[in-house]
Design an enzyme around this catalytic site. Structure first.
Site, mmCIF file in Angstrom:
data_model
loop_
_atom_site.group_PDB
_atom_site.id
_atom_site.type_symbol
_atom_site.label_atom_id
_atom_site.label_comp_id
_atom_site.label_asym_id
_atom_site.label_seq_id
_atom_site.Cartn_x
_atom_site.Cartn_y
_atom_site.Cartn_z
ATOM 1 N N LYS A 51 -2.938 21.140 -8.626
ATOM 2 C CA LYS A 51 -2.375 21.987 -9.705
ATOM 3 C C LYS A 51 -1.880 21.110 -10.860
ATOM 4 C CE LYS A 51 -1.066 25.858 -6.860
ATOM 5 N NZ LYS A 51 -0.243 26.051 -5.682
ATOM 6 N N ASP B 97 -3.004 11.695 -2.214
ATOM 7 C CA ASP B 97 -3.028 13.162 -2.273
ATOM 8 C C ASP B 97 -3.395 13.611 -3.696
ATOM 9 O OD1 ASP B 97 -2.252 13.075 0.329
ATOM 10 O OD2 ASP B 97 -0.160 13.610 -0.027
ATOM 11 N N TYR C 165 -9.468 7.473 5.970
ATOM 12 C CA TYR C 165 -10.108 8.536 5.187
ATOM 13 C C TYR C 165 -11.465 8.089 4.654
ATOM 14 C CZ TYR C 165 -6.442 12.050 5.248
ATOM 15 O OH TYR C 165 -5.575 13.031 5.646
ATOM 16 N N GLU D 123 0.865 -1.181 0.000
ATOM 17 C CA GLU D 123 0.000 0.000 0.000
ATOM 18 C C GLU D 123 0.897 1.225 0.000
ATOM 19 O OE1 GLU D 123 -3.622 2.407 2.241
ATOM 20 O OE2 GLU D 123 -2.478 0.941 3.407
HETATM 21 N N1 SAM Z 1 -4.323 5.775 2.804
HETATM 22 C C1 SAM Z 1 -4.717 6.419 4.032
HETATM 23 C C2 SAM Z 1 -6.217 6.447 4.144
HETATM 24 O O1 SAM Z 1 -6.895 6.210 3.143
HETATM 25 O O2 SAM Z 1 -6.717 6.686 5.260
HETATM 26 C C3 SAM Z 1 -4.105 7.830 4.134
HETATM 27 C C4 SAM Z 1 -4.573 8.811 3.094
HETATM 28 S S1 SAM Z 1 -3.714 10.372 3.183
HETATM 29 C C5 SAM Z 1 -4.753 11.465 2.344
HETATM 30 C C6 SAM Z 1 -2.409 10.154 1.988
HETATM 31 C C7 SAM Z 1 -1.145 9.581 2.587
HETATM 32 O O3 SAM Z 1 -0.230 9.280 1.548
HETATM 33 C C8 SAM Z 1 -0.425 10.540 3.522
HETATM 34 O O4 SAM Z 1 -0.126 9.879 4.740
HETATM 35 C C9 SAM Z 1 0.823 10.946 2.745
HETATM 36 O O5 SAM Z 1 1.912 11.255 3.590
HETATM 37 C C10 SAM Z 1 1.068 9.705 1.913
HETATM 38 N N2 SAM Z 1 1.809 9.979 0.669
HETATM 39 C C11 SAM Z 1 1.498 10.930 -0.248
HETATM 40 N N3 SAM Z 1 2.370 10.898 -1.259
HETATM 41 C C12 SAM Z 1 3.247 9.899 -0.981
HETATM 42 C C13 SAM Z 1 4.389 9.405 -1.647
HETATM 43 N N4 SAM Z 1 4.825 9.931 -2.805
HETATM 44 N N5 SAM Z 1 5.067 8.363 -1.089
HETATM 45 C C14 SAM Z 1 4.654 7.840 0.086
HETATM 46 N N6 SAM Z 1 3.575 8.286 0.781
HETATM 47 C C15 SAM Z 1 2.879 9.310 0.245
#
Ligand code: SAM
Length: 212
Positions: A121, A117, A194, A43
């Site tokens: 943009k 995320d 989330y 994941e």
């Molecule tokens: N997957 C979880 C959920 O659905 O509850 C967390 C969602 S949160 C919006 C997105 C997570 O992805 C964050 O903890 C962020 O730090 C991580 N993340 C974003 N870009 C990433 C990347 N390039 N590599 C590793 N983690 C990343």
């Protein structure tokens, strides 16, 4: 998800038995790390890890690797592991941009992307975990019959992802715009943090499954 910086979190992670340091040369050695030949599911952006830990608990015959960019977020997951340890799970604190440094060709069987995320943009589109640039990386590390599963509540990111799957030359196996009302796709669904939050607010959950 970016929690406030927790002093010492990097050090705690470096010494934690479930964490693989990004600097460790683990490419091609995952079966040795887990001590078995079971499939490896990852994941990317696991947050505090509720989803991947629940899957690992339900499926002891599958090995899980959770990837998270921020140590302060990962630390919360590790605290949960101390309470209910699992042998079939490991974590890496890293930016998934470098994922091909950690997994060999076809070393993984499935990739989960949950509530990634959105990077709204246009100029940041390639940072989205469902961009064609990321599908190129997944193409390398996934077995030929491997799949990518993606869930989100963000319609713009979802529509972008549908296009990117096609642009990358992948196939859309399953698509729903309301997962929780889709009897077939919702079977066995494990909710992420989330997902719980946004579905409680009445947002529909979008999901796609892609393969080559
Ligand atoms: N997957 C979880 C959920 O659905 O509850 C967390 C969602 S949160 C919006 C997105 C997570 O992805 C964050 O903890 C962020 O730090 C991580 N993340 C974003 N870009 C990433 C990347 N390039 N590599 C590793 N983690 C990343």
């Amino acid at each position: 998800m970016r929690l406030r910086n927790i002093p010492g979190s990097r050090e705690v992670i470096a010494e934690n038995r479930w964490c693989i340091p990004e600097t460790q040369k683990c490419k091609g050695t995952w079966h040795r790390i887990f001590g078995n030949e079971n499939p490896v599911h990852i994941e990317i952006g696991m947050g505090k890890g509720k989803f991947i830990m629940e899957l690992a608990r339900q499926h002891p015959q599958i090995n899980y690797v959770g990837i998270e960019k921020y140590s302060s977020v990962l630390l919360r997951g590790l605290q949960k592991m101390e309470e209910a340890p699992l042998e079939n799970i490991r974590f890496i604190r890293m930016d998934a941009e470098n994922i091909c440094e950690m997994f060999d060709r076809e070393e993984t069987d499935r990739i989960y992307l949950n509530f990634s995320d959105p990077w709204p943009k246009d100029r940041h589109a390639k940072r989205r975990l469902t961009s064609r640039q990321f599908f190129k990386r997944y193409d390398l590390i996934l077995k030929k019959d491997g799949i990518v599963e993606f869930k989100t509540d963000n319609v713009n990111l979802f529509d972008f992802s549908l296009e990117e799957v096609k642009e990358a030359g992948w196939r859309l196996d399953e698509v729903t715009r309301d997962l929780h009302q889709d009897f077939h796709m919702n079977q066995g669904n494990v909710m992420t943090e989330y997902e719980e939050k946004f579905s409680a607010m009445g947002h529909p959950i979008y999901k796609l499954i892609a393969s080559r």
